[in-house]
Structures are given as structure tokens and as C-alpha cells.
Design a protein around this motif. Structure first.
Motif, short mmCIF file in Angstrom:
data_model
loop_
_atom_site.label_atom_id
_atom_site.label_comp_id
_atom_site.label_asym_id
_atom_site.label_seq_id
_atom_site.Cartn_x
_atom_site.Cartn_y
_atom_site.Cartn_z
N VAL A 1 11.03 4.78 7.83
CA VAL A 1 10.51 3.65 7.06
C VAL A 1 9.04 3.45 7.47
O VAL A 1 8.69 3.58 8.63
CB VAL A 1 11.33 2.38 7.38
CG1 VAL A 1 10.75 1.16 6.72
CG2 VAL A 1 12.78 2.59 6.98
N ALA A 2 8.21 3.12 6.50
CA ALA A 2 6.81 2.81 6.79
C ALA A 2 6.77 1.58 7.68
O ALA A 2 7.54 0.64 7.50
CB ALA A 2 6.05 2.56 5.50
N ARG A 3 5.87 1.59 8.66
CA ARG A 3 5.76 0.47 9.59
C ARG A 3 4.31 0.10 9.77
O ARG A 3 3.43 0.94 9.72
CB ARG A 3 6.37 0.84 10.94
CG ARG A 3 7.85 1.14 10.85
CD ARG A 3 8.35 1.68 12.13
NE ARG A 3 8.91 0.59 12.91
CZ ARG A 3 9.45 0.75 14.11
NH1 ARG A 3 9.49 1.92 14.67
NH2 ARG A 3 9.94 -0.27 14.76
N HIS A 4 4.08 -1.16 10.02
CA HIS A 4 2.73 -1.66 10.26
C HIS A 4 2.24 -1.14 11.62
O HIS A 4 3.03 -0.97 12.55
CB HIS A 4 2.74 -3.20 10.25
CG HIS A 4 1.38 -3.78 10.22
ND1 HIS A 4 0.66 -4.01 11.38
CD2 HIS A 4 0.59 -4.15 9.19
CE1 HIS A 4 -0.52 -4.50 11.04
NE2 HIS A 4 -0.59 -4.59 9.72
N TYR B 1 6.07 -11.20 11.24
CA TYR B 1 5.95 -10.90 9.81
C TYR B 1 5.44 -9.47 9.62
O TYR B 1 5.99 -8.69 8.83
CB TYR B 1 5.01 -11.91 9.13
CG TYR B 1 4.73 -11.59 7.69
CD1 TYR B 1 5.63 -11.95 6.69
CD2 TYR B 1 3.57 -10.93 7.32
CE1 TYR B 1 5.37 -11.65 5.35
CE2 TYR B 1 3.30 -10.62 5.99
CZ TYR B 1 4.21 -10.99 5.02
OH TYR B 1 3.96 -10.68 3.70
N LEU B 2 4.37 -9.12 10.34
CA LEU B 2 3.79 -7.78 10.23
C LEU B 2 4.80 -6.71 10.66
O LEU B 2 4.90 -5.65 10.03
CB LEU B 2 2.52 -7.68 11.07
CG LEU B 2 1.37 -8.58 10.65
CD1 LEU B 2 0.26 -8.57 11.69
CD2 LEU B 2 0.85 -8.20 9.28
N ALA C 1 6.81 -2.11 3.06
CA ALA C 1 6.19 -1.66 1.81
C ALA C 1 4.78 -1.17 2.10
O ALA C 1 3.95 -1.91 2.63
CB ALA C 1 6.15 -2.81 0.80
N PRO C 2 4.49 0.09 1.76
CA PRO C 2 3.16 0.64 2.05
C PRO C 2 2.01 -0.21 1.51
O PRO C 2 0.99 -0.37 2.18
CB PRO C 2 3.19 2.03 1.40
CG PRO C 2 4.64 2.41 1.45
CD PRO C 2 5.38 1.12 1.20
N ALA C 3 2.15 -0.78 0.33
CA ALA C 3 1.07 -1.60 -0.24
C ALA C 3 0.82 -2.84 0.60
O ALA C 3 -0.33 -3.23 0.82
CB ALA C 3 1.40 -1.99 -1.68
N LEU C 4 1.88 -3.45 1.09
CA LEU C 4 1.72 -4.63 1.95
C LEU C 4 1.13 -4.25 3.30
O LEU C 4 0.29 -4.96 3.85
CB LEU C 4 3.07 -5.31 2.17
CG LEU C 4 3.39 -6.49 1.27
CD1 LEU C 4 4.79 -7.01 1.57
CD2 LEU C 4 2.37 -7.57 1.39
N ILE C 5 1.57 -3.13 3.83
CA ILE C 5 1.03 -2.67 5.11
C ILE C 5 -0.48 -2.46 4.99
O ILE C 5 -1.24 -2.87 5.86
CB ILE C 5 1.76 -1.40 5.58
CG1 ILE C 5 3.21 -1.75 5.95
CG2 ILE C 5 1.03 -0.74 6.75
CD1 ILE C 5 4.12 -0.56 6.17
N ARG C 6 -0.90 -1.85 3.89
CA ARG C 6 -2.34 -1.65 3.67
C ARG C 6 -3.07 -2.98 3.48
O ARG C 6 -4.20 -3.15 3.92
CB ARG C 6 -2.58 -0.74 2.46
CG ARG C 6 -2.33 0.72 2.74
CD ARG C 6 -2.79 1.59 1.58
NE ARG C 6 -2.14 1.28 0.31
CZ ARG C 6 -0.96 1.77 -0.07
NH1 ARG C 6 -0.28 2.57 0.73
NH2 ARG C 6 -0.46 1.44 -1.24
N ALA C 7 -2.43 -3.92 2.81
CA ALA C 7 -3.05 -5.23 2.57
C ALA C 7 -3.33 -5.97 3.88
O ALA C 7 -4.29 -6.73 3.97
CB ALA C 7 -2.17 -6.08 1.66
N GLY D 1 0.09 -10.43 -6.17
CA GLY D 1 1.30 -9.68 -6.50
C GLY D 1 1.90 -8.87 -5.38
O GLY D 1 2.80 -8.10 -5.59
N LEU D 2 1.39 -9.04 -4.18
CA LEU D 2 1.94 -8.35 -3.02
C LEU D 2 2.76 -9.35 -2.23
O LEU D 2 2.22 -10.32 -1.72
CB LEU D 2 0.82 -7.79 -2.13
CG LEU D 2 -0.10 -6.77 -2.77
CD1 LEU D 2 -1.25 -6.46 -1.85
CD2 LEU D 2 0.66 -5.51 -3.12
N SER D 3 4.02 -9.14 -2.15
CA SER D 3 4.86 -10.03 -1.32
C SER D 3 6.03 -9.23 -0.79
O SER D 3 6.39 -8.21 -1.32
CB SER D 3 5.33 -11.24 -2.11
OG SER D 3 6.14 -10.82 -3.19
N SER D 4 6.59 -9.74 0.30
CA SER D 4 7.70 -9.02 0.92
C SER D 4 9.02 -9.42 0.34
O SER D 4 9.17 -10.37 -0.36
CB SER D 4 7.72 -9.29 2.42
OG SER D 4 7.75 -10.66 2.68
#
Length: 128
Positions: free
Chosen positions: A28-31, A81-82, A87-93, A125-128
């Protein structure tokens, strides 16, 4: 004959680990905060180990290590939270560079600064 491409951690130091699209890798993608948690655990367990040594092992500059460790200045709920992001898009955000601004905010204002950042992501539009 051409040599095969050689991957190095140095080439991905800014963006984390590369995506592996093979079916064998289902991680899984991780921060990046997970890396910092691991490094801090190692420092706590081995008092002879230093941040500089970890940086050398990871092929990261002292400046990048300082940036990464600044994530530990975030409020505990922000760190949690981090850590939960996948989600890769949220991690990048929630990039380390952007979070450094929150971490440099005076301590009493950090939670509010993080909540503003989170709300901004949700508005886009980016939310977990």
C-alpha cells in the motif's frame, strides 16, 4: 548491448519509492512520515546511531533529513492522519515540503494550520 537500467534510492529521494506495477508487489502507498517513524524508532533503540548515519544509509542529504524529521513537529493527530493516508494523490498533496511550513508555524497554531491545509485539500476534491 545496452546495460540494464540501474535503480538507485538517490534517484527517488525527493519522491519516495518508485511505483512497482508488477503483480508481486502489493504494498500500500504510504506517506513519507512512516520513514521518519522508522528512523526515530531506530534512533531510540540504538543510542550510538545518528541522523547523519541514517541519512548516509538512505543516501539523503542532511538538509533532506532535517526536512523529513520536521514532520515530527506536527501535532499528533496530524501525524496520525498522515500515517493513515494510502491514496497516492493525497500523499502527494501532503508533501514534506508543504508540511514543513506547518511544522514551522508557532506550536500553538500548528493544529489550526494543518486543519487549514487539510480543508484546502478537501475543497479541491482530495479527501480520505
Amino acid at each position: 548491448m545496452a546495460e540494464p537500467f540501474q535503480f538507485s534510492l538517490k534517484s527517488t529521494a525527493q519522491g519516495g519509492l518508485p511505483e512497482d506495477t508488477s503483480q508481486e508487489n502489493h504494498e500500500v502507498a504510504r506517506h513519507p512520515i512512516w520513514r521518519v517513524f522508522d528512523w526515530q524508532r531506530r534512533l531510540d533503540e540504538d543510542k550510538a546511531l545518528t541522523k547523519v548515519q541514517i541519512g548516509e544509509q538512505e543516501r539523503l542529504s542532511k538538509a533532506r533529513m532535517t526536512q523529513m524529521f520536521s514532520l515530527l513537529h506536527l501535532p499528533k493527530d496530524a501525524q496520525d492522519y498522515l500515517a493513515d493516508l494510502t491514496a497516492p494523490a493525497l500523499i502527494r498533496a501532503f508533501s514534506v515540503r508543504q508540511l514543513m511550513g506547518v511544522a514551522k508555524t508557532p506550536a500553538p497554531e500548528r493544529a489550526e494550520a494543518f486543519q487549514r491545509m487539510r480543508a484546502d485539500c478537501e475543497r479541491h476534491g482530495l479527501s480520505s
